[in-house]
Motif scaffolding. Structure first.
Motif, short mmCIF file in Angstrom:
data_model
loop_
_atom_site.label_atom_id
_atom_site.label_comp_id
_atom_site.label_asym_id
_atom_site.label_seq_id
_atom_site.Cartn_x
_atom_site.Cartn_y
_atom_site.Cartn_z
N GLU A 90 -2.24 -11.23 -9.38
CA GLU A 90 -1.79 -10.04 -10.09
C GLU A 90 -1.14 -10.49 -11.40
N SER A 91 -1.59 -9.94 -12.51
CA SER A 91 -1.09 -10.38 -13.82
C SER A 91 0.37 -10.00 -14.02
N ASN A 92 0.78 -8.87 -13.48
CA ASN A 92 2.17 -8.43 -13.59
C ASN A 92 2.86 -8.66 -12.25
N GLN A 93 3.42 -9.85 -12.08
CA GLN A 93 4.02 -10.23 -10.81
C GLN A 93 5.19 -9.33 -10.40
N LYS A 94 5.83 -8.69 -11.37
CA LYS A 94 6.98 -7.85 -11.07
C LYS A 94 6.59 -6.59 -10.29
N THR A 95 5.32 -6.21 -10.34
CA THR A 95 4.89 -5.00 -9.66
C THR A 95 4.53 -5.25 -8.20
N LEU A 96 4.48 -6.50 -7.78
CA LEU A 96 4.05 -6.82 -6.42
C LEU A 96 5.08 -6.38 -5.39
N THR A 97 4.59 -5.80 -4.31
CA THR A 97 5.46 -5.46 -3.19
C THR A 97 5.56 -6.66 -2.25
N ALA A 98 6.48 -6.59 -1.31
CA ALA A 98 6.62 -7.68 -0.34
C ALA A 98 5.34 -7.85 0.46
#
Length: 224
Positions: free
Chosen positions: A195-203
């Motif tokens: 995922e390019s935007n790691q901040k959007t990843l959920t647990a």
């Protein structure tokens, strides 16, 4: 690459981290008698950007992992001469490393793919996986992943999260599904990316990722 020659203990640590193909707890390395007894030697590997160290306030031990540069340095050992003072066991190890190198070249598989498939990683501990979980997946599991993707994707080539794919599969151990994903990634119509935007990843999305080298892959596409 560092100017100074690696010690045999430093070589052993890099190779161990390559074999585990992910974050490894320092206490596991200690039990396996692979840990560096002198912290400065370990710190050198950090300074040379070959490994990373992570500490967590809630646990009394470190977690180590190869960097991309560290993977490259570890791979050099597959074709290296036997180091001085390696002894008979070290000489045998380097015979084995050369056989592995030939296998990777003949089968057109990367060391990261090979070791990730058998690492049996569970989060950040990367301890030994139960033998029963190391069974290679059948072609049926790969077919099921393709079917799950087809059911989830809006169109061929669309990106689908591995979390959704694993949920659609319902069963199958994580190492087995990881192995199947790594095998599929070698197919020309299959792609795995982070995922390019790691901040959007959920647990859940982080947990469902498959690790290739030192990077987690979160998205799958088939038919691109």
């Amino acid at each position: 690459m560092p100017e100074r020659e690696l010690t045999n203990a430093q070589r052993a640590l890099l190779l161990a981290l390559m074999v585990k193909a992910g974050p490894v707890e320092n206490r596991y390395l200690t039990r396996a008698k692979i840990n560096l007894k002198k912290a400065p030697y370990r710190d050198q590997l950090v300074d040379w950007k070959l490994i990373t160290l992570r500490e967590k306030p809630e646990v009394p031990y470190l977690t180590l992992e190869l960097t991309e540069k560290g993977w490259g340095r570890a791979l050099e050992e597959l074709s290296a001469e036997v180091p001085a003072l390696a002894g008979s066991l070290g000489g045998t190890l380097y015979l084995l490393l050369d056989v592995l190198r030939q296998h990777f070249e003949k089968q057109n598989v990367s060391a990261a793919e090979f070791f990730s498939a058998y690492a049996g990683q569970t989060g950040e501990t990367a301890g030994p996986a139960p033998r029963a979980q190391r069974v290679a997946p059948s072609d049926d599991l790969e077919s099921r992943i393709r079917k799950a993707y087809a059911d989830l994707a809006a169109e061929p080539g669309a990106w689908v999260t591995l979390e959704d794919v694993r949920r659609a599969l319902g069963d199958g151990s994580k190492p087995a599904v990881d192995h199947a994903l790594l095998r599929l990634d070698r197919e020309p119509d299959v792609s795995l990316i982070p995922e390019s935007n790691q901040k959007t990843l959920t647990a859940g999305q982080r947990s469902a990722a498959v690790r290739i080298g030192n990077q987690d892959m979160h998205l799958l596409a088939v038919g691109r």
